[in-house]
Design an enzyme around this catalytic site. Sequence first.
Site, PDB file in Angstrom:
ATOM      1  CB  ILE A  13      -0.840   0.140   1.038  1.00 20.17           C
ATOM      2  CG1 ILE A  13      -0.343  -0.007   2.505  1.00 20.17           C
ATOM      3  CG2 ILE A  13      -2.033  -1.281   1.070  1.00 20.17           C
ATOM      4  CD1 ILE A  13      -1.235   0.339   3.814  1.00 20.17           C
ATOM      5  CG  ASP A  16       2.151  -5.790  -4.617  1.00 19.44           C
ATOM      6  OD1 ASP A  16       2.611  -5.460  -3.552  1.00 19.44           O
ATOM      7  OD2 ASP A  16       1.710  -7.000  -4.645  1.00 19.44           O
ATOM      8  CB  ILE A  19       9.469  -9.961  -9.453  1.00 18.42           C
ATOM      9  CG1 ILE A  19       8.644  -9.372  -8.321  1.00 18.42           C
ATOM     10  CG2 ILE A  19      10.791  -9.537  -9.575  1.00 18.42           C
ATOM     11  CD1 ILE A  19       8.658  -7.981  -8.040  1.00 18.42           C
ATOM     12  CB  SER A  61       8.339  -5.570   1.534  1.00 17.17           C
ATOM     13  OG  SER A  61       8.655  -4.298   1.969  1.00 17.17           O
ATOM     14  CB  CYS A 117       7.172 -11.902   5.272  1.00 12.74           C
ATOM     15  SG  CYS A 117       5.445 -11.435   5.590  1.00 12.74           S
TER      16      CYS A 117
END
Length: 374
Positions: free
Chosen positions: A13, A33, A56, A75, A78
């Site tokens: 975001i 994203d 990506i 980022s 995760c």
Amino acid sequence: NIIYIILELYSRIGGMHYALKSSAPAEVAAAVDVNTTANEIYKHNFPNTPLLPKTIEGMMLQDFDKLNFDVILMSPPCQPFTRIGLQGDVADPRTKSFLYILELLPRLSKRPRFILLENVKGFETSSARDALLKTLREFDYSFQEFLISPTSLGIPNSRLRYFLIARRPPGSFSFPTSAEVLFFCWQIIEGFPMSESLNSLAVPHSHPTSSECERDKTGTIIFKLETEQELERKRIQDSQETTSGSVSAAPPKTLLRYPLLMDVVQPSSRRSVCFTKGYGHYVEGTGSVLQSCVDVELEGVFKSSELLSEEDKLKQLSQLKLRYFTPRQIVSLMGFPADFTFPKHISIKQQYRVLGNNLNVHVVSHLIRLLISK
Ligand SMILES: *[C@@H]1O[C@H](CO)[C@@H](O)[C@H](O)[C@H]1NC(C)=O
């Protein structure tokens, strides 16, 4: 005057983008994203930034070369690295895109001078991290790893995260790097604010007085604001709170079942626990709840409730006027500016979800300054 050209990967975001605003003269050449919800929120707040709704791996070397960036902020997803996850690590398909970046990096026609990576705690022991460090060493980057929680900046919210900053010549870091993953290493940076309370930082609705508590029977949120800045914040929140008002009061049933599992904080508290993506739906371990009537003693209520009937217990607990933090309060706690907003059609549940793996803007902003400082 240098303007840094930024590639923002796994942009979510826009936390990294906000961190840039207060740390470096920069232009985001592209944000990338695949998450459609996150992308709608990003676009809503940064309508002029090129946002690529792609994986990506879906981008070619030429696509990256065209962007001609100096800095990568990222980022990566995760889950593979969380301690509670399966520790699938590099075998996990979600790590594939990250390894793809490492593969591309040396082949770019212009290798970026600066890199900042954020991840969950646990990344520092993963093999994905080993691969990253190997690539950085091979291509002459110097780097520093950190484990940082916003609390070490005086922000009353825990969110321990791994960060890496890397740069390559010309120029070098303004501090001596260490091979260790540094904890709370703020002596490197000067001018930190001392610990502030939730009241001043994240909870612009300050607590009602006891007479106001009496009047607050309907469960509406009472605003008591001090500065002009807060009035402006209030104006923005007012336009949003209409939708979130109903979820912000913790439902009584939840209170009764889980009072001792909740992390209850007051507006004057200097702490709150990490908000995770189930916040607002599950009570245990997903984030703090706010006690908005502070003249009632928390311990007293919990103690006396042991001997009472269910109904009386509820009555006691409801005196505390426990509320979930609203998404708006959580974003301010995470350092997003007052003009950040969610698009109208993004539900409260979706808002809590995207906030669950969000980053703290202030922490990243300090790291960017550290990264590019001469
Ligand atoms: C986007 O991210 C949110 C928060 O992590 C998640 O709940 C949602 O399922 C994701 N949506 C897509 C389409 O990947």
